[in-house]
Design an enzyme around this catalytic site. Structure first.
Site, mmCIF file in Angstrom:
data_model
loop_
_atom_site.group_PDB
_atom_site.id
_atom_site.type_symbol
_atom_site.label_atom_id
_atom_site.label_comp_id
_atom_site.label_asym_id
_atom_site.label_seq_id
_atom_site.Cartn_x
_atom_site.Cartn_y
_atom_site.Cartn_z
ATOM 1 N N ARG A 46 -4.887 -3.502 9.014
ATOM 2 C CA ARG A 46 -4.812 -4.525 10.071
ATOM 3 C C ARG A 46 -3.687 -5.513 9.750
ATOM 4 N NH1 ARG A 46 -10.685 -4.309 9.638
ATOM 5 N NH2 ARG A 46 -10.730 -6.247 8.434
ATOM 6 N N LYS A 133 -6.592 -20.437 22.289
ATOM 7 C CA LYS A 133 -7.025 -19.636 23.438
ATOM 8 C C LYS A 133 -8.541 -19.475 23.440
ATOM 9 C CE LYS A 133 -7.546 -15.244 23.834
ATOM 10 N NZ LYS A 133 -7.392 -13.802 23.738
ATOM 11 N N GLU A 174 -8.438 -19.017 29.659
ATOM 12 C CA GLU A 174 -8.454 -17.611 30.095
ATOM 13 C C GLU A 174 -9.784 -17.221 30.749
ATOM 14 O OE1 GLU A 174 -7.840 -14.670 26.992
ATOM 15 O OE2 GLU A 174 -7.644 -13.045 28.456
ATOM 16 N N LYS A 216 -4.403 -18.541 31.826
ATOM 17 C CA LYS A 216 -4.215 -17.108 31.554
ATOM 18 C C LYS A 216 -5.205 -16.320 32.410
ATOM 19 C CE LYS A 216 -4.278 -13.731 27.790
ATOM 20 N NZ LYS A 216 -3.833 -13.454 26.442
HETATM 21 P P1 13P Z 1 -4.789 -7.856 27.227
HETATM 22 O O1 13P Z 1 -3.391 -8.151 27.674
HETATM 23 O O2 13P Z 1 -4.916 -6.595 26.440
HETATM 24 O O3 13P Z 1 -5.788 -8.004 28.323
HETATM 25 O O4 13P Z 1 -5.146 -8.968 26.145
HETATM 26 C C1 13P Z 1 -4.885 -10.286 26.398
HETATM 27 C C2 13P Z 1 -5.872 -11.132 25.701
HETATM 28 O O5 13P Z 1 -5.514 -12.005 24.935
HETATM 29 C C3 13P Z 1 -7.308 -10.946 25.977
HETATM 30 O O6 13P Z 1 -8.042 -12.045 25.488
#
Ligand code: 13P
Length: 338
Positions: A46, A133, A174, A216
């Site tokens: 990872r 985020k 998000e 987002k």
């Molecule tokens: P994806 O673009 O793969 O949807 O991932 C963005 C992300 O940060 C999800 O929390």
């Protein structure tokens, strides 16, 4: 509260031609990604994989920020924060504790992580993070989403955002309405609009400074299993129409998630939206899968492929950078990044 710094960082994250790499997968999610290329999800694998992404030369030209796991280091002991900063990339961190089953609401989720968040944010700020985020998950299905699920998630997003701004971190908000399902683009649009409306109501209630945050969201598409798939232009129009209805012009930028679209689709959609012009905010990307899919494919866990993997990442970031200006073309898929 002084918000100058927040506004500067938010603007930097959506600077023209640049976008965000989301590389903050939980251990479970990264395990799935590595498994897809038959690589065991050990801590070292990872770490190595993320080192490949973050040390890609020239990435800073197209990537403004990276959402990452803040404590990891490169093989030679440099912190990832330092490596990113050297490229002019702003380090960020995912701070929620995941979307969990919501009690009394079968099939729906609520994101956890508010307890102790103020203290954790202070620690992440100290470690070098400048933005954060939090992801909420809304599912479309029979009788769902419910108002309770939408509003509870919106409230949690607003409380998170307020704490971030207090702690001098730009919150990326998000609320992901999932594309999984048979729903039509019309239904997806309706639920996305409802969700964003609730989110911005809560943000106002909690006195979140719109100039110092980024949104987002998902794009408005046809559900993944919907038999009738909307065209690129239809997706672009539906998404912009929905966002214009609910996202205040004071928000500096919208950074889309890719959510299960292919890498090329995610670029095409962003490109088509930016071609439309007359937008009050920057329209950019914060892609996880759509930036990483080609990298995983090229790397396959083999050290001999590191350079090819970095070329793939640089190329994908370049395509998305072009899409920020509406200047992406299909020919670029096979062209060398310039
Ligand atoms: P994806 O673009 O793969 O949807 O991932 C963005 C992300 O940060 C999800 O929390």
């Amino acid at each position: 509260m002084k918000t100058e710094n927040l506004e500067t960082v938010a603007k930097k994250l959506v600077a023209p031609g640049k976008g965000i790499l989301a590389a903050d997968e939980s251990t479970g999610t990264i395990e799935k990604r590595l498994k897809s290329i038959n690589v065991p999800s050990t801590e070292e694998n990872r770490r190595m994989y993320r080192e490949i992404l973050f040390t890609t030369k020239g990435a800073g030209e197209f990537i403004s920020g990276v959402i990452q796991t803040i404590r990891q280091k490169t093989r030679d002991g440099r912190s990832f924060v330092e490596v990113l900063e050297q490229q002019g990339i702003v380090p960020g961190i995912k701070v929620d504790k995941g979307a969990k089953a919501m009690a009394n609401f079968a099939g729906e989720k609520i994101t956890e992580g508010l307890d102790g968040l103020r203290e954790r944010l202070a620690e992440y700020r100290q470690l070098g993070a400048r933005f954060a985020k939090w992801r909420a998950v809304i599912t479309i299905g029979d009788g769902i989403p419910t108002r309770a699920c939408i509003d509870s998630n919106a409230e949690a997003l607003a409380r998170y955002a307020a704490l971030c701004q207090e702690g001098d971190l730009v919150p990326i908000i998000e609320p992901e309405v999932l594309m999984d399902g048979t729903h039509t683009i019309e239904r997806y649009s309706e639920v996305t609009e409802q969700t964003l409306r609730s989110v911005f109501d809560s943000l106002a209630e909690h006195r979140v400074v719109l100039e110092g945050m980024l949104l987002k969201p998902n794009m408005v598409l046809s559900g993944k299993e919907c038999p009738q798939q909307a065209s690129v232009q239809e997706v672009a129009e539906a998404t912009v129409r929905c966002l214009k209805r609910v996202v205040p012009a004071a928000v500096p930028g919208i950074v889309f998630l890719s959510g299960g679209q292919t890498d090329q689709q995610a670029t095409e959609h962003l490109n088509a939206m930016n071609r439309m012009g007359d937008l009050p905010w920057q329209l950019s990307f914060s892609y996880g899968r759509a930036l990483q899919a080609p990298v995983l494919k090229a790397w396959k866990g083999d050290t001999a492929n590191v350079s090819a993997a970095q070329t793939a990442f640089h190329h994908r970031a370049w395509c998305n950078s072009k899409a920020r200006f509406g200047k992406y073309t299909e020919e670029m898929e096979t062209a060398k990044a310039a």
